[in-house]
Design an enzyme around this catalytic site. Sequence first.
Site, short mmCIF file in Angstrom:
data_model
loop_
_atom_site.label_atom_id
_atom_site.label_comp_id
_atom_site.label_asym_id
_atom_site.label_seq_id
_atom_site.Cartn_x
_atom_site.Cartn_y
_atom_site.Cartn_z
CG ASP A 152 -96.95 -14.09 13.31
OD1 ASP A 152 -96.36 -13.79 14.36
OD2 ASP A 152 -98.11 -14.53 13.28
CD GLU A 161 -98.29 -16.28 9.33
OE1 GLU A 161 -99.39 -16.67 8.90
OE2 GLU A 161 -98.13 -15.88 10.51
CD1 TRP A 167 -97.88 -20.34 8.89
CD2 TRP A 167 -99.83 -21.08 9.71
NE1 TRP A 167 -97.61 -21.12 10.00
CE2 TRP A 167 -98.78 -21.59 10.52
CE3 TRP A 167 -101.15 -21.40 10.03
CZ2 TRP A 167 -99.02 -22.41 11.62
CZ3 TRP A 167 -101.38 -22.23 11.12
CH2 TRP A 167 -100.32 -22.72 11.92
CG ASP A 187 -96.01 -18.15 17.35
OD1 ASP A 187 -96.34 -16.96 17.37
OD2 ASP A 187 -96.55 -19.00 16.62
CG HIS A 246 -94.44 -17.04 12.96
ND1 HIS A 246 -95.27 -17.36 11.92
CD2 HIS A 246 -95.20 -17.18 14.08
CE1 HIS A 246 -96.47 -17.66 12.37
NE2 HIS A 246 -96.46 -17.55 13.68
CG HIS A 276 -100.14 -12.45 10.68
ND1 HIS A 276 -100.39 -13.79 10.66
CD2 HIS A 276 -101.06 -11.88 9.87
CE1 HIS A 276 -101.41 -14.04 9.85
NE2 HIS A 276 -101.84 -12.89 9.36
CG ASP A 336 -102.01 -14.25 13.97
OD1 ASP A 336 -102.94 -14.75 14.61
OD2 ASP A 336 -101.13 -14.93 13.39
CG ASP A 353 -100.07 -16.21 18.42
OD1 ASP A 353 -99.87 -15.26 17.67
OD2 ASP A 353 -99.78 -17.39 18.13
CE LYS A 371 -95.68 -21.41 14.40
NZ LYS A 371 -97.08 -21.54 14.78
#
Length: 418
Positions: free
Chosen positions: A259, A225, A184, A294, A262, A286, A326, A296, A227
Amino acid sequence: MNQKERYEDAKKMYAALGVDTDAVIEALKKVPVALHCWQGDDVTGFDHDGPLTGGIQTTGDYPGKAKTPQELMLDMDKALSLMPGTKKLNLHASYAIFEEGEFADRDKLEPKHFAKWVEFAKERNMGIDFNPTFFSHDKVKDGLTLSSPDEETRKFWIEHGKACVRISQYFANETGIPCVMNIWTGDGYKDIPADRMGPRLRYKDSIEQILSEPYDRKMVKPCVESKVFGIGVESYTVGSAEFTLSYAATHEGCLPLMDNGHYHPTEVVSDKIPALLCFYPEIALHITRPVRWDSDHVVLFDDETKEMAKEIVRNDALGRVFMALDYFDASINRVSAWVVGFRSWQKALLNAMCMPYGTMKQLQDENRMTELMVMQEEIKTYPFGDVWNEYCERCGVLADGKWFEEIVKYEQDVLLKR
Ligand code: RNT
Ligand code: ZN
């Protein structure tokens, strides 16, 4: 009623639906889920002093952050002791551990810089997943790494990627468990670029060069990955969804990694999982919790998390989907953040495994959608918590309502003394 009696009752209710909860518990125990080291220290790592870059951010300053490999391992151990199931360690290249006075830049990293992690993983019977670190480094030029128009910069990062392939192979050899290596980059532009294809062509060529490094296809699983955007790279990301999916589709052995933070906020990864499973033998995830963007946040046992787990389980794909957490929250106890997120994903998997998919699919195929709706709604209030508590007990970890006392104690005894 005590826990055992409650479980026996729950087991009967699920059995009436055709679900064998004992078998479910035994099966889930063996499913590996990767735990990310970077929740423990706000994605800092040990090979640089600079800030976190690449369009990702941690917020908060909760006390007790791990500052050394020893502290990070100690904290991780505490977290692991409170998580049921099979755990895998997920490392970033920036977590290399150097001897006193030693240093190797990212392009010169070697397996020996991760020997202490291998020792840690082996002692705990864990496999290791790996991530080259294409951020938080002074060779990120104008926000670009593998897609940089500056050939020297691009070369440096290709060499980093190749070093990481060799380290991934080392992890796989040492642990005997396949190593998922995820590529990534935060490469992109804050404002409107004039050339959207050039950076992607360079990114494509860079990944091809990285993956030309020899490795055992069965033991090292490279992924790309995607995004949609990052902080400071709002207008354009090189590794978009279409780019990474197409890359993986056209390069044998390379997996797409989704993910769930994303994508645009109304897109759901739960629906993308079965779509990809129609075409790819294996995919990677993820698992995170995006709050409006995003962000997290710590993974919770929420609706989309449950749906993602269901799609993996009901398509019989537990062996085809590499699952990794993640997220990074610096505003709460970091050990607790690890534990809550991991337990939530375990709950989602267990919940998904307690559903009578055979019956439900049949209802769908016979267009008995009214009954399907009723059944799906009623299962929501089945005594899942009793199955979960039994699962924790059989895994030898504390039940809900009990484990947090351990965190409070650890915070008093260890974290607040740092
Ligand atoms: C960033 C990506 C990436 C990172 C980790 C640290 O948006 O999700 O996977 O979170 O590599
Ligand atoms: Zn991610």
